[in-house]
Write a protein that holds these residues in place. Structure first.
Motif, mmCIF file in Angstrom:
data_model
loop_
_atom_site.group_PDB
_atom_site.id
_atom_site.type_symbol
_atom_site.label_atom_id
_atom_site.label_comp_id
_atom_site.label_asym_id
_atom_site.label_seq_id
_atom_site.Cartn_x
_atom_site.Cartn_y
_atom_site.Cartn_z
ATOM 1 N N GLU A 150 0.852 -1.183 0.000
ATOM 2 C CA GLU A 150 0.000 0.000 0.000
ATOM 3 C C GLU A 150 0.893 1.240 0.000
ATOM 4 O O GLU A 150 1.855 1.327 0.783
ATOM 5 C CB GLU A 150 -0.902 0.021 1.234
ATOM 6 N N GLN A 176 -6.997 -1.746 -6.998
ATOM 7 C CA GLN A 176 -6.122 -2.899 -7.185
ATOM 8 C C GLN A 176 -6.688 -4.108 -6.451
ATOM 9 O O GLN A 176 -7.179 -3.992 -5.310
ATOM 10 C CB GLN A 176 -4.716 -2.618 -6.649
ATOM 11 N N ASN A 218 -2.652 -6.249 -5.627
ATOM 12 C CA ASN A 218 -1.622 -5.360 -6.193
ATOM 13 C C ASN A 218 -1.729 -5.192 -7.699
ATOM 14 O O ASN A 218 -0.852 -4.557 -8.307
ATOM 15 C CB ASN A 218 -0.195 -5.849 -5.873
ATOM 16 N N ILE A 219 -2.775 -5.732 -8.327
ATOM 17 C CA ILE A 219 -2.943 -5.637 -9.772
ATOM 18 C C ILE A 219 -4.083 -4.665 -10.079
ATOM 19 O O ILE A 219 -5.196 -4.812 -9.554
ATOM 20 C CB ILE A 219 -3.242 -7.010 -10.394
ATOM 21 N N GLU A 220 -3.804 -3.685 -10.924
ATOM 22 C CA GLU A 220 -4.788 -2.662 -11.227
ATOM 23 C C GLU A 220 -6.019 -3.262 -11.904
ATOM 24 O O GLU A 220 -5.913 -4.192 -12.719
ATOM 25 C CB GLU A 220 -4.156 -1.594 -12.128
ATOM 26 N N GLN A 221 -7.198 -2.713 -11.553
ATOM 27 C CA GLN A 221 -8.479 -3.186 -12.074
ATOM 28 C C GLN A 221 -9.185 -2.041 -12.792
ATOM 29 O O GLN A 221 -10.066 -1.382 -12.243
ATOM 30 C CB GLN A 221 -9.343 -3.737 -10.936
#
Length: 211
Positions: free
Chosen positions: A72, A175, A178-181
């Protein structure tokens, strides 16, 4: 300790003060953090927690039992307090038996693969002046719909949301693990965010645990 070693990166000696302040936050919750390199552990067990500066921002990382790392990022100014008010509340509830029902919600969400426990932290809201605007009432339901359809292959996942509204334009960053959405971000951008002359910000963090 191998997971801690595997995710270690070089930390500036200047970050030692951050580590000390992070340890103080844990002690304030009647926990006894032990230092292992740049990481803090409770009762010599995972998860492990650390804070450091990264490209002018504050980065807080929590290493899980399986070696995955929750990351974060916060503004350098006031970032540790924002972490304490938000994600830390969720971590305390999920990992260290320090649940505060006034700040953290624990709800069972049903999916096709069975029930999941959603541990949702407080919605941190602020405005450039005056009282912070309320969260759009459809936000929670939209996030819940996304989680019900998302591919959740592990027993633990995390979802992080950040929203800023500048000159009436909403900017949304979401995210999952940790993966962008971007699709969820586009959906949330359509909500009724405040459109006045002030600047607004909101962030939220939640953990999803297979029941």
């Amino acid at each position: 300790m191998s997971h801690v070693k595997n995710v270690m990166t070089e930390i500036s000696p200047d970050d030692s003060a951050l580590r000390d302040r992070l340890a103080d936050l844990l002690r304030a919750e009647r926990l006894d953090p032990q230092r292992r390199g740049d990481w803090l552990l409770i009762d010599e067990a995972f998860p492990a927690l650390r804070a450091h500066r990264d490209q002018g921002a504050l980065c807080v990382e929590l290493t899980l039992y399986d070696g995955r790392v929750i990351r974060e990022r916060f503004a350098a100014q006031g970032g540790l307090m924002a972490f304490s008010d938000g994600p830390l509340r969720v971590f305390l509830s999920a990992f260290w038996e320090r649940h505060n029902p006034g700040l953290v919600a624990r709800d069972v969400w049903k999916r096709a693969d069975g029930p999941w426990l959603a541990i949702t932290g407080p919605y941190l809201r602020e405005a450039s002046s005056g009282e912070a605007a309320p969260v759009p009432y459809r936000l929670f339901g939209m996030v819940q719909d996304f989680v019900r359809e998302a591919a959740l292959d592990d027993d633990l996942h995390w979802l992080s949301m950040q929203v800023s509204v500048v000159e009436g334009q909403a900017h949304v960053f979401v995210q999952l693990d940790n993966i962008e959405q971007p699709d969820l971000a586009d959906t949330l951008r359509s909500l009724d965010w405040p459109r006045d002359a002030r600047t607004h910000a909101m962030r939220n963090f939640m953990l999803l645990a297979r029941s």
